[in-house]
Design an enzyme around this catalytic site. Structure first.
Site, mmCIF file in Angstrom:
data_model
loop_
_atom_site.group_PDB
_atom_site.id
_atom_site.type_symbol
_atom_site.label_atom_id
_atom_site.label_comp_id
_atom_site.label_asym_id
_atom_site.label_seq_id
_atom_site.Cartn_x
_atom_site.Cartn_y
_atom_site.Cartn_z
ATOM 1 N N CYS A 121 -31.758 1.418 1.406
ATOM 2 C CA CYS A 121 -30.350 1.164 1.664
ATOM 3 C C CYS A 121 -29.541 2.284 1.035
ATOM 4 C CB CYS A 121 -29.901 -0.195 1.126
ATOM 5 S SG CYS A 121 -28.364 -0.729 1.929
ATOM 6 N N CYS A 131 -23.111 -0.245 2.269
ATOM 7 C CA CYS A 131 -24.466 0.067 2.729
ATOM 8 C C CYS A 131 -24.473 1.105 3.845
ATOM 9 C CB CYS A 131 -25.163 -1.203 3.185
ATOM 10 S SG CYS A 131 -25.210 -2.469 1.897
ATOM 11 N N LYS A 200 -30.278 -11.169 6.663
ATOM 12 C CA LYS A 200 -29.729 -11.064 5.314
ATOM 13 C C LYS A 200 -28.296 -11.551 5.379
ATOM 14 C CE LYS A 200 -28.812 -7.731 1.637
ATOM 15 N NZ LYS A 200 -28.861 -6.301 1.283
ATOM 16 N N ARG A 210 -25.722 -7.386 -8.278
ATOM 17 C CA ARG A 210 -24.745 -6.290 -8.208
ATOM 18 C C ARG A 210 -24.641 -5.585 -9.549
ATOM 19 N NH1 ARG A 210 -21.422 -8.561 -3.582
ATOM 20 N NH2 ARG A 210 -23.136 -8.523 -2.096
ATOM 21 N N LYS A 253 -33.185 -13.551 3.489
ATOM 22 C CA LYS A 253 -32.574 -13.437 2.162
ATOM 23 C C LYS A 253 -31.187 -14.038 2.188
ATOM 24 C CE LYS A 253 -31.469 -9.818 -1.211
ATOM 25 N NZ LYS A 253 -31.436 -8.392 -1.503
ATOM 26 N N TYR A 318 -37.962 -12.465 -8.964
ATOM 27 C CA TYR A 318 -37.880 -11.849 -10.294
ATOM 28 C C TYR A 318 -38.779 -12.574 -11.289
ATOM 29 C CZ TYR A 318 -33.993 -9.588 -8.046
ATOM 30 O OH TYR A 318 -33.247 -8.856 -7.158
HETATM 31 ZN ZN LIG Z 1 -27.092 -2.075 0.613
#
Ligand SMILES: [Zn+2]
Length: 331
Positions: A121, A131, A200, A210, A253, A318
């Protein structure tokens, strides 16, 4: 089907052995992918406040982290880059000496058995945090689709040249899978799979990420390219498009709040499907567990099992290292 009292479902729940034998869904460490954040430097481990246990890592530390994960039974990592400099062309995204490219080379050299997936990305590399390429004029801000494709394809190619095993475009521009596939094929990388973030959603569950990827847009939001959380039929069209363009693995996602999408994608297309348990899914569990409100291990494994049950083959989380340890305990 049987009827009570001849049929009693509780009979098969009587012992752990029986329950395991008739269990419909299996969860295995072989399905886990650990996302990692790489930045330049040496011996850097910068903690991410809202994601306890997750760090921005310099390439040397990244290799250490990945080696630990691999040893625990996690077969794959998904890398995100945080460049030193950002600009309006996302130069860092396709720089041969970019952070991700360096990290991939090092990972493949030090841990050859580890599957290395790279996020493709531009947002982390753009000074505005979007993006795609941005055009700003009197009428407002627009994210340009087609000019962005070339940069995405270049980025993907530079990752594969560095040794990436799979590329994972997450930008949500129309036509990016085809652009990347053509670029890879033209360079002879016909055997490198694409895992596309086909569905997404523009989700509030990305909040902590972020901070991790330092990719908050400076203006506007991502709703002109990421999907409306209200739309499921559109998600199926997105997936159909990506498959036509050459996607090998379909990614949905976020995960938990979108298991209906995971399920429908798997039912409809039967393609290898990935679910990405995003940052807030992780942070919420961590925060509640820290207060003693939930059992972290039980909630984490149940969530991953639910993604499997919905139809996901690949589980990006994660919590991959802990999950692998828990799953492999006693084996
Ligand atoms: Zn992105």
């Amino acid at each position: 089907m049987g009827q009570f009292p001849a049929y009693r479902p509780r009979r098969l729940r009587e012992s752990a052995v029986l329950r395991r034998m008739v269990s419909e869904t299996r969860l295995s460490a072989a399905q886990l992918v650990l996302p990692l954040f790489v930045r330049s430097g040496r011996k850097v481990r910068r903690p991410i406040q809202a994601m306890p246990g997750v760090f921005q890592l310099s390439p040397d530390e990244l290799v250490r982290e990945a080696a630990g994960a691999h040893k625990a039974g996690v077969p794959a990592v998904l890398s995100f880059g945080i460049p030193d400099k950002k600009d309006d062309k996302a130069s860092g995204a396709y720089d041969r000496k970019g952070v991700v490219q360096q990290a991939v080379r090092l990972l493949k050299k030090e841990i050859p058995g580890l599957l290395v997936i790279t996020d493709v990305c531009l947002c982390e590399y753009m000074d505005h945090g979007h993006c795609g390429i941005v055009r700003q004029d009197k009428t407002g801000v627009r994210i340009l689709n087609d000019p962005t494709l070339k940069l995405l394809a270049r980025s993907a190619a530079s990752h594969v040249e560095a040794g990436a095993d799979i590329v994972a475009p997450s930008d949500m521009m129309d036509g990016r899978v085809r652009a990347i596939r053509e670029q890879l094929d033209s360079l002879g990388f016909t055997g490198t799979p694409i895992m596309s973030y086909a569905a997404k959603f523009a989700s509030a569950f990305y909040g902590p990420f972020r901070e991790a990827a330092e990719s908050t847009p400076r203006f506007g939001d991502r709703r002109s390219y990421q999907m409306d959380p209200a739309n499921a039929m559109e998600a199926l069209r997105e997936v159909a498009l990506d498959i036509q363009e050459g996607a090998d693995i379909i990614l949905v996602k976020p995960a938990l709040a979108y298991l209906d999408i995971v399920h429908r994608v798997k039912q409809e297309f039967g393609y290898p499907t990935a679910a990405y348990a995003v940052s807030a899914e992780y942070s919420m569990v961590k925060a509640a567990a820290a207060r003693g409100w939930i059992d972290e291990r039980a909630v984490t494994l149940e969530s991953l099992l639910a993604m499997r049950r919905a139809g996901a083959d690949v589980l990006i989380t994660y919590a991959a290292v802990d999950a692998a340890k828990w799953l492999n305990e006693g084996k």
